[in-house]
Design an enzyme around this catalytic site. Structure first.
Site, PDB file in Angstrom:
ATOM      1  N   ALA A  10      42.712  27.555  46.329  1.00 19.93           N
ATOM      2  CA  ALA A  10      42.581  26.289  45.708  1.00 19.93           C
ATOM      3  C   ALA A  10      44.047  25.852  45.047  1.00 19.93           C
ATOM      4  CB  ALA A  10      41.277  25.987  44.910  1.00 19.93           C
ATOM      5  N   ASN A  11      44.842  26.600  44.997  1.00 24.05           N
ATOM      6  CA  ASN A  11      46.059  26.297  44.156  1.00 24.05           C
ATOM      7  C   ASN A  11      47.023  25.197  44.823  1.00 24.05           C
ATOM      8  OD1 ASN A  11      46.720  28.953  45.511  1.00 24.05           O
ATOM      9  ND2 ASN A  11      48.677  28.203  45.085  1.00 24.05           N
ATOM     10  N   SER A  12      46.935  25.285  46.137  1.00 18.86           N
ATOM     11  CA  SER A  12      48.015  24.351  46.908  1.00 18.86           C
ATOM     12  C   SER A  12      47.240  23.803  47.978  1.00 18.86           C
ATOM     13  CB  SER A  12      49.447  25.104  47.283  1.00 18.86           C
ATOM     14  OG  SER A  12      48.911  26.190  48.014  1.00 18.86           O
ATOM     15  N   GLY A  15      43.377  23.471  50.141  1.00 18.86           N
ATOM     16  CA  GLY A  15      42.529  23.869  48.963  1.00 18.86           C
ATOM     17  C   GLY A  15      42.406  22.886  47.805  1.00 18.86           C
ATOM     18  N   TYR A 163      47.455  36.569  63.546  1.00 22.95           N
ATOM     19  CA  TYR A 163      46.864  35.424  62.819  1.00 22.95           C
ATOM     20  C   TYR A 163      45.661  34.986  63.679  1.00 22.95           C
ATOM     21  CZ  TYR A 163      46.287  30.663  60.734  1.00 22.95           C
ATOM     22  OH  TYR A 163      45.830  29.439  60.136  1.00 22.95           O
TER      23      TYR A 163
END
Length: 280
Positions: A10-12, A15, A163
């Protein structure tokens, strides 16, 4: 009773955009961030942009089973229920890297970390009026393949294959958990957010890849645009009874045949459980 949501990574990017929008809609949002310093900056930003003080940060690293357990324990001491779990965090590693338990990092973080976190929080989700799990996958799942005999990609590691495999694993996890949640008040759905400009693919230590990502930024969706489908699945009454589906641009979309293979889904589930049991 105030609705509670957890957003991983959630820091960038998406999110942070998801955190802000859910807070605007009246949720109490818990931000799960690996880096506490970056998380605190993002928390301040989220509070400012949402004009809501009902947001908190709990540090947690999806690349460490111990850290995931600590995160879940910290959350459970503060809240008895969880309405929405958004499994958003993801990594792209150009070179083969390993998690704390020795798993290939893209599969270890993008799939195994979220698999374990979800298991630990199922009781809280079932205590909600209606629990919702949203898995952020990708169209990259369509080129993903899974070899249960070489889950650590010890031979011929390739970033794109790794990925794609991790995003396929997200959908196989959703498929198997859908059947296991049948008859409960918890739903699970997955999202392809589209081509979004985020920090994905930028080395977290060296910043390698930053220039390339910045050059491409004008051609991508913004994180806020990319987060819209996940927010829709988290909040809309239209999807309240839908589970086990894959969404793109707010509509149900088609998954690859491999992503719909029940035997592969069960095999991946059993392998994932084995990896967690080894660490306990």
């Amino acid at each position: 009773m105030k609705k509670v949501a957890i957003v991983t990574g959630a820091n960038s990017g998406m999110g942070l955009a998801t955190t802000i929008e859910l807070a605007k809609q009246g949720f109490h949002v818990v931000m799960m961030c690996r880096n506490e310093e970056k998380g605190l900056r993002a928390l301040k930003d989220a509070i400012s942009q949402s004009q809501s003080s009902s947001i908190e940060l709990i540090q947690g690293d999806l690349g460490s089973f111990e850290s995931i357990r600590n995160f879940a324990s910290a959350f459970q001491t503060k809240s008895e229920h969880l309405d929405v779990l958004i499994n958003n965090a993801g990594v792209v590693t150009v070179k083969r890297e390993l998690t704390s338990e020795g798993h290939e990092a893209q599969l270890g973080v993008n799939h195994l970390g979220h698999f374990y976190l979800t298991q630990l929080l199922l009781n809280e989700l079932q205590r909600a009026t209606q629990g919702r799990i949203i898995v952020v996958s990708s169209g990259a799942h369509k080129w993903g393949k899974i070899d249960i005999q070489d889950m650590e990609m010890s031979r011929g590691y390739n970033v794109a294959k790794g990925y794609g495999r991790s995003k396929l694993a997200n959908l196989l996890f959703m498929q198997e958990l859908t059947s296991r949640l049948e008859g409960t008040n918890v739903t699970i759905n997955a999202v392809h957010p589209g081509a979004v400009s985020t920090n994905l693919g930028i080395n977290r230590k060296t910043e390698f890849g930053r220039i390339f990502v910045n050059l491409l930024k004008p051609f991508f969706l913004t994180p806020t645009q990319g987060a819209q489908t996940a927010i829709h699945l988290a909040t809309s009454n239209e999807v309240a009874s839908i589970s086990g589906k894959y969404f793109y641009q707010m509509k149900e979309d088609t998954m690859s045949k491999l992503a719909q293979n029940p035997h592969l889904a069960k095999g991946l589930w059993l392998w994932s459980e084995q990896q967690i049991n080894k660490s306990i």
